[in-house]
Motif scaffolding. Structure first.
Motif, mmCIF file in Angstrom:
data_model
loop_
_atom_site.group_PDB
_atom_site.id
_atom_site.type_symbol
_atom_site.label_atom_id
_atom_site.label_comp_id
_atom_site.label_asym_id
_atom_site.label_seq_id
_atom_site.Cartn_x
_atom_site.Cartn_y
_atom_site.Cartn_z
ATOM 1 N N VAL A 166 1.035 -1.348 0.066
ATOM 2 C CA VAL A 166 -0.138 -0.400 0.135
ATOM 3 C C VAL A 166 0.563 1.153 -0.391
ATOM 4 O O VAL A 166 2.142 1.589 0.995
ATOM 5 C CB VAL A 166 -1.342 -0.116 0.890
ATOM 6 N N ILE A 167 0.249 1.781 -1.226
ATOM 7 C CA ILE A 167 1.649 3.580 -0.885
ATOM 8 C C ILE A 167 0.591 4.910 -0.600
ATOM 9 O O ILE A 167 -0.194 4.875 -0.699
ATOM 10 C CB ILE A 167 1.620 3.811 -3.133
ATOM 11 N N CYS A 168 1.339 5.350 0.464
ATOM 12 C CA CYS A 168 0.930 6.538 1.597
ATOM 13 C C CYS A 168 1.307 7.510 1.253
ATOM 14 O O CYS A 168 3.210 7.378 1.179
ATOM 15 C CB CYS A 168 0.987 6.573 3.424
ATOM 16 N N LEU A 271 -1.979 9.649 9.164
ATOM 17 C CA LEU A 271 -1.894 8.503 7.809
ATOM 18 C C LEU A 271 -0.429 7.532 7.863
ATOM 19 O O LEU A 271 -0.526 6.480 7.434
ATOM 20 C CB LEU A 271 -2.229 9.321 6.640
ATOM 21 N N PHE A 272 0.493 8.514 8.158
ATOM 22 C CA PHE A 272 1.731 7.895 8.200
ATOM 23 C C PHE A 272 1.981 6.493 9.648
ATOM 24 O O PHE A 272 2.676 5.900 9.247
ATOM 25 C CB PHE A 272 3.260 8.620 7.893
ATOM 26 N N ASP A 273 1.193 7.450 10.400
ATOM 27 C CA ASP A 273 1.369 6.070 11.511
ATOM 28 C C ASP A 273 0.452 5.445 11.671
ATOM 29 O O ASP A 273 0.734 4.355 11.549
ATOM 30 C CB ASP A 273 1.145 7.356 12.645
ATOM 31 N N SER A 274 -0.348 5.609 11.077
ATOM 32 C CA SER A 274 -1.639 4.604 10.822
ATOM 33 C C SER A 274 -0.758 3.358 9.640
ATOM 34 O O SER A 274 -0.509 2.309 9.703
ATOM 35 C CB SER A 274 -2.251 4.684 10.247
ATOM 36 N N ALA A 275 -0.494 3.968 8.715
ATOM 37 C CA ALA A 275 0.662 2.909 7.318
ATOM 38 C C ALA A 275 1.934 2.394 9.056
ATOM 39 O O ALA A 275 2.173 1.162 7.729
ATOM 40 C CB ALA A 275 1.248 3.292 6.755
ATOM 41 N N ALA A 276 2.727 2.976 9.466
ATOM 42 C CA ALA A 276 3.673 1.570 10.299
ATOM 43 C C ALA A 276 3.549 1.461 10.974
ATOM 44 O O ALA A 276 3.705 0.116 10.852
ATOM 45 C CB ALA A 276 4.686 3.460 11.234
ATOM 46 N N GLU A 281 6.729 -2.969 6.138
ATOM 47 C CA GLU A 281 7.177 -3.386 5.342
ATOM 48 C C GLU A 281 6.300 -3.329 4.413
ATOM 49 O O GLU A 281 6.846 -3.427 2.910
ATOM 50 C CB GLU A 281 8.104 -4.166 5.355
ATOM 51 N N LYS A 282 5.327 -3.516 4.275
ATOM 52 C CA LYS A 282 4.118 -3.839 2.830
ATOM 53 C C LYS A 282 4.155 -2.152 3.030
ATOM 54 O O LYS A 282 3.321 -2.144 1.924
ATOM 55 C CB LYS A 282 3.334 -4.025 3.459
ATOM 56 N N ALA A 283 4.846 -0.868 3.570
ATOM 57 C CA ALA A 283 3.973 0.194 2.515
ATOM 58 C C ALA A 283 5.331 0.631 2.117
ATOM 59 O O ALA A 283 6.122 1.034 2.144
ATOM 60 C CB ALA A 283 3.747 1.028 3.849
ATOM 61 N N TYR A 308 9.351 1.466 2.893
ATOM 62 C CA TYR A 308 10.780 2.143 2.574
ATOM 63 C C TYR A 308 10.032 3.772 1.526
ATOM 64 O O TYR A 308 8.701 3.685 1.611
ATOM 65 C CB TYR A 308 10.332 2.132 1.186
ATOM 66 N N THR A 309 10.539 4.639 2.157
ATOM 67 C CA THR A 309 10.092 6.124 1.504
ATOM 68 C C THR A 309 10.743 6.996 1.158
ATOM 69 O O THR A 309 12.360 6.868 0.142
ATOM 70 C CB THR A 309 10.024 6.293 3.445
ATOM 71 N N LEU A 310 10.050 7.964 0.407
ATOM 72 C CA LEU A 310 10.808 8.684 -0.133
ATOM 73 C C LEU A 310 9.980 10.497 -0.651
ATOM 74 O O LEU A 310 9.389 10.680 0.692
ATOM 75 C CB LEU A 310 9.964 8.437 -1.917
ATOM 76 N N ALA A 311 10.956 11.707 -0.958
ATOM 77 C CA ALA A 311 10.648 12.750 -0.489
ATOM 78 C C ALA A 311 11.186 13.544 -1.950
ATOM 79 O O ALA A 311 11.917 13.106 -2.603
ATOM 80 C CB ALA A 311 11.451 12.960 0.527
ATOM 81 N N GLN A 312 10.396 14.327 -2.455
ATOM 82 C CA GLN A 312 9.887 14.733 -3.501
ATOM 83 C C GLN A 312 11.494 15.963 -3.170
ATOM 84 O O GLN A 312 11.769 16.720 -1.791
ATOM 85 C CB GLN A 312 9.130 15.774 -3.696
#
Length: 355
Positions: A166-168, A271-276, A281-283, A308-312
């Motif tokens: 799932v992508i957040c 949202l990110f806390d919920s994903a964590a 690792e599925k996020a 795995y985390t990304l920033a613009q």
């Protein structure tokens, strides 16, 4: 040499001009350098002085504000706040303003001109916006246009297959157009995407519909208790936090009311806390253009929990605030330009799906 933030007001009502001049006169670091009755007067002022921020009405004589905004952003981009009484009555106007490059949209207040008072509850918010945007140099629209790669090969996700990724995504100022550029390139059966985009509640449903009409992938406003499915992008309603909970082999949307978190509802951090907590690792987490720091700590939590985390990157952001804060915390595994984000997301999702 003055270090004040220079603002140009474009509104066909002289009374509104005076009220706004009064509002900004209370801040020693902001200077109103002009007040134009319409777009043509504004152009004359712009020939003499370049403001740091423009406050723009929509309904004006000779040329409407949205037409002027589109021309301005294509030629000489200046951070522009669209300020109109039409926005609540017609949310499509606000969505179009954001699409054309406005950094924010706000309702025009009811004003008591006799006593020089305003019902503008967002007065402090407006001044804070002017201060933030006044220190930003917008990239040219050509720099934001994505050189779209060859058509991405769809990820083979069956209708009844377990959701493994799932992508957040979190974004604020400048995010409406940036989000569109990302979603335009994703295949119809892409893993599910949950999005928090800071915008008023009146706009989120209209924005989701606009993206759905524009993109191949299905886009909708998130609804409480619905199952998360592949090939769908869920936009958080403007007055509720977006989270998810495990439900059998998949996940279910859970919308939450309550107070603002990190200054916002919906909050990217929520949202990110919920994903964590729910995905680990599925996020995949992505933080995009926006002012403030909402999402920075949540993205770090996602990374710590295996996502795995990304920033613009700064060059492609309208406002670098949110990604900058996340990068400073060490929350981003990778920093990407806007034009690279779709392919990076696709490659990451494909690798996770193969595992």
């Amino acid at each position: 040499m003055s270090s004040k933030i220079k603002i140009l007001i474009i509104d066909d009502s002289r009374s509104v001009q005076k009220m706004m001049e009064f509002v900004f006169s209370q801040s020693s670091d902001i200077e109103v350098v002009g007040a134009a009755h319409d777009a043509y007067e504004a152009v004359e002022i712009l020939r003499e002085v370049k403001p740091n921020v423009i406050l723009l009405d929509v309904r004006m004589p000779r040329m409407d504000g949205l037409t002027f905004l589109k021309k301005l952003m294509n030629q000489h981009p200046i951070p522009t706040i669209v300020f109109s009484s039409l926005i609540t009555k017609n949310p499509e106007i606000g969505v179009r303003a954001l699409e054309y490059g406005a950094v924010a949209v706000m309702d025009k207040p009811v004003i008591d001109f006799q006593n020089l008072k305003s019902t503008m509850l967002q007065e402090k918010e407006l001044i804070d916006m002017v201060r933030t945007f006044g220190n930003e140099n917008l990239p040219k629209r050509s720099e934001l246009l994505v050189d779209r790669p060859k058509k991405l090969v769809p990820i083979a996700v069956g209708a009844n297959e377990k959701i493994d990724t799932v992508i957040c995504i979190g974004a604020s100022a400048g995010g409406t157009q940036a989000m569109k550029e990302v979603l335009l390139q994703l295949p119809v059966n892409f893993p599910p995407i949950l999005v928090v985009q800071h915008m008023p509640v009146e706009f989120t449903g209209q924005y989701a519909q606009y993206l759905n009409d524009t993109c191949a992938i299905h886009v909708k406003e998130a609804e409480n208790n619905e199952m998360v499915t592949a090939g769908t992008v869920y936009i958080a309603p403007g007055d509720q936090h977006l989270t998810m909970v495990k439900a059998g082999n998949g996940y279910r949307i859970k919308l939450l009311g309550g107070p603002k978190v990190s200054g916002h509802i919906p909050s990217v951090d929520v949202l990110f806390d919920s994903a964590a907590n729910q995905l680990g690792e599925k996020a995949i987490g992505l933080i995009m253009t926006g002012m403030g720091k909402d999402g920075a700590e949540g993205l770090l939590k996602m990374k710590i929990n295996g996502a795995y985390t990304l920033a613009q990157n700064e060059a492609s952001c309208v406002v670098f605030g949110m990604p900058k804060e996340a990068i400073a915390l060490g929350a981003a595994d990778r920093v990407c330009s806007l034009k690279d984000i779709p392919l990076v997301l696709h490659d990451l999702a494909k690798k996770k799906h193969r595992k």
